[in-house]
Design a protein around this motif. Structure first.
Motif, PDB file in Angstrom:
ATOM      1  N   SER A  18       0.823  -1.197   0.000  1.00  0.00           N
ATOM      2  CA  SER A  18       0.000   0.000   0.000  1.00  0.00           C
ATOM      3  C   SER A  18       0.868   1.262   0.000  1.00  0.00           C
ATOM      4  CB  SER A  18      -0.913  -0.015   1.224  1.00  0.00           C
ATOM      5  OG  SER A  18      -1.663   1.145   1.297  1.00  0.00           O
ATOM      6  N   GLN A  19       1.909   1.280   0.818  1.00  0.00           N
ATOM      7  CA  GLN A  19       2.786   2.447   0.899  1.00  0.00           C
ATOM      8  C   GLN A  19       3.547   2.682  -0.401  1.00  0.00           C
ATOM      9  OE1 GLN A  19       3.060   4.790   3.290  1.00  0.00           O
ATOM     10  NE2 GLN A  19       1.301   3.766   4.187  1.00  0.00           N
ATOM     11  N   ARG A  20       3.990   1.616  -1.040  1.00  0.00           N
ATOM     12  CA  ARG A  20       4.704   1.755  -2.316  1.00  0.00           C
ATOM     13  C   ARG A  20       3.797   2.320  -3.396  1.00  0.00           C
ATOM     14  NH1 ARG A  20       8.199  -3.801  -2.448  1.00  0.00           N
ATOM     15  NH2 ARG A  20       9.831  -3.087  -1.026  1.00  0.00           N
ATOM     16  N   ALA A  21       2.561   1.851  -3.428  1.00  0.00           N
ATOM     17  CA  ALA A  21       1.611   2.369  -4.418  1.00  0.00           C
ATOM     18  C   ALA A  21       1.324   3.844  -4.167  1.00  0.00           C
ATOM     19  CB  ALA A  21       0.319   1.558  -4.386  1.00  0.00           C
ATOM     20  N   ALA A  22       1.138   4.211  -2.905  1.00  0.00           N
ATOM     21  CA  ALA A  22       0.874   5.611  -2.571  1.00  0.00           C
ATOM     22  C   ALA A  22       2.078   6.484  -2.922  1.00  0.00           C
ATOM     23  CB  ALA A  22       0.531   5.746  -1.089  1.00  0.00           C
ATOM     24  N   ALA A  23       3.272   5.981  -2.688  1.00  0.00           N
ATOM     25  CA  ALA A  23       4.483   6.742  -3.013  1.00  0.00           C
ATOM     26  C   ALA A  23       4.625   6.925  -4.517  1.00  0.00           C
ATOM     27  CB  ALA A  23       5.709   6.038  -2.452  1.00  0.00           C
ATOM     28  N   HIS A  36      -4.187   3.066  -7.629  1.00  0.00           N
ATOM     29  CA  HIS A  36      -4.956   3.831  -6.646  1.00  0.00           C
ATOM     30  C   HIS A  36      -5.685   2.892  -5.692  1.00  0.00           C
ATOM     31  CE1 HIS A  36      -4.501   8.003  -7.987  1.00  0.00           C
ATOM     32  NE2 HIS A  36      -4.468   7.529  -9.217  1.00  0.00           N
ATOM     33  N   ALA A  37      -6.202   1.788  -6.206  1.00  0.00           N
ATOM     34  CA  ALA A  37      -6.891   0.822  -5.346  1.00  0.00           C
ATOM     35  C   ALA A  37      -5.910   0.138  -4.398  1.00  0.00           C
ATOM     36  CB  ALA A  37      -7.621  -0.211  -6.199  1.00  0.00           C
ATOM     37  N   LEU A  38      -4.705  -0.167  -4.875  1.00  0.00           N
ATOM     38  CA  LEU A  38      -3.682  -0.741  -3.999  1.00  0.00           C
ATOM     39  C   LEU A  38      -3.310   0.243  -2.894  1.00  0.00           C
ATOM     40  CD1 LEU A  38      -1.255  -2.453  -6.537  1.00  0.00           C
ATOM     41  CD2 LEU A  38      -2.655  -3.592  -4.818  1.00  0.00           C
ATOM     42  N   ALA A  39      -3.214   1.499  -3.242  1.00  0.00           N
ATOM     43  CA  ALA A  39      -2.884   2.513  -2.243  1.00  0.00           C
ATOM     44  C   ALA A  39      -4.006   2.656  -1.213  1.00  0.00           C
ATOM     45  CB  ALA A  39      -2.624   3.850  -2.926  1.00  0.00           C
ATOM     46  N   ALA A  40      -5.225   2.287  -1.594  1.00  0.00           N
ATOM     47  CA  ALA A  40      -6.358   2.338  -0.664  1.00  0.00           C
ATOM     48  C   ALA A  40      -6.397   1.131   0.257  1.00  0.00           C
ATOM     49  CB  ALA A  40      -7.665   2.434  -1.435  1.00  0.00           C
ATOM     50  N   LYS A  98     -19.563  -5.228  -1.544  1.00  0.00           N
ATOM     51  CA  LYS A  98     -18.732  -5.845  -0.517  1.00  0.00           C
ATOM     52  C   LYS A  98     -18.234  -4.789   0.473  1.00  0.00           C
ATOM     53  CE  LYS A  98     -16.910  -9.792  -3.006  1.00  0.00           C
ATOM     54  NZ  LYS A  98     -15.694 -10.489  -3.425  1.00  0.00           N
ATOM     55  N   PRO A  99     -18.242  -5.118   1.753  1.00  0.00           N
ATOM     56  CA  PRO A  99     -17.808  -4.142   2.761  1.00  0.00           C
ATOM     57  C   PRO A  99     -16.363  -3.658   2.556  1.00  0.00           C
ATOM     58  CG  PRO A  99     -18.884  -5.996   3.803  1.00  0.00           C
ATOM     59  CD  PRO A  99     -18.755  -6.336   2.353  1.00  0.00           C
ATOM     60  N   MET A 100     -15.486  -4.566   2.124  1.00  0.00           N
ATOM     61  CA  MET A 100     -14.091  -4.179   1.891  1.00  0.00           C
ATOM     62  C   MET A 100     -13.992  -3.154   0.764  1.00  0.00           C
ATOM     63  SD  MET A 100     -11.101  -4.918   2.991  1.00  0.00           S
ATOM     64  CE  MET A 100      -9.387  -4.983   2.572  1.00  0.00           C
ATOM     65  N   TYR A 101     -14.800  -3.336  -0.270  1.00  0.00           N
ATOM     66  CA  TYR A 101     -14.785  -2.422  -1.404  1.00  0.00           C
ATOM     67  C   TYR A 101     -15.442  -1.085  -1.049  1.00  0.00           C
ATOM     68  CZ  TYR A 101     -13.579  -6.491  -4.291  1.00  0.00           C
ATOM     69  OH  TYR A 101     -12.975  -7.592  -4.838  1.00  0.00           O
ATOM     70  N   VAL A 102     -16.422  -1.123  -0.151  1.00  0.00           N
ATOM     71  CA  VAL A 102     -17.068   0.110   0.303  1.00  0.00           C
ATOM     72  C   VAL A 102     -16.052   0.977   1.038  1.00  0.00           C
ATOM     73  CG1 VAL A 102     -18.827   1.066   1.843  1.00  0.00           C
ATOM     74  CG2 VAL A 102     -19.361  -0.901   0.413  1.00  0.00           C
ATOM     75  N   GLN A 103     -15.242   0.352   1.898  1.00  0.00           N
ATOM     76  CA  GLN A 103     -14.201   1.091   2.613  1.00  0.00           C
ATOM     77  C   GLN A 103     -13.181   1.673   1.636  1.00  0.00           C
ATOM     78  OE1 GLN A 103     -12.582  -1.703   5.355  1.00  0.00           O
ATOM     79  NE2 GLN A 103     -14.318  -1.587   6.761  1.00  0.00           N
ATOM     80  N   ALA A 104     -12.778   0.865   0.643  1.00  0.00           N
ATOM     81  CA  ALA A 104     -11.796   1.326  -0.329  1.00  0.00           C
ATOM     82  C   ALA A 104     -12.357   2.489  -1.152  1.00  0.00           C
ATOM     83  CB  ALA A 104     -11.393   0.186  -1.253  1.00  0.00           C
TER      84      ALA A 104
END
Length: 112
Positions: A18-23, A36-40, A98-104
């Motif tokens: 996640s951190q690498r994707a955000a960076a 963007h989804a990985l960073a989420a 899906k709850p996980m996708y709602v959070q993302a």
């Protein structure tokens, strides 16, 4: 390896991904929808699923990202990169079940 260390390694692996994707997004200013989804905080499999849904919503809104080239295992392929603002606009109309996708989706909408 016991269950505790296996869980710790998985947590570290997910956080690193996640951190690498955000960076990467912060460094370049744009990223693919999957990045963007990985960073989420999604896994690669979940990220590709969310990215395909976001692509459909981007077409509905008429949002076009920048065309680019991505490399994997030495093979070049075309991709489309989006800014965080564009992804936030797309995530607003994305309605996952899906709850996980709602959070993302909530994280993606707040990213801009």
């Amino acid at each position: 390896m016991n269950a505790r260390s296996r869980q710790a390694r998985q947590t570290l692996r997910n956080r690193t991904r996640s951190q690498r994707a955000a960076a990467r997004i912060a460094r370049n200013g744009t990223g693919t929808l999957a990045t963007h989804a990985l960073a989420a905080g999604l896994t690669p499999r979940q990220a590709s699923s969310v990215a395909s849904s976001l692509r459909k919503n981007a077409a509905k809104l008429g949002i076009q990202g920048q065309a680019g080239t991505a490399y994997r295992k030495g093979q070049a392929r075309t991709c489309t990169r989006y800014t965080a603002r564009q992804v936030a606009a797309i995530a607003v109309i994305y309605r996952p079940r899906k709850p996980m996708y709602v959070q993302a989706a909530a994280r993606l909408a707040l990213a801009a």
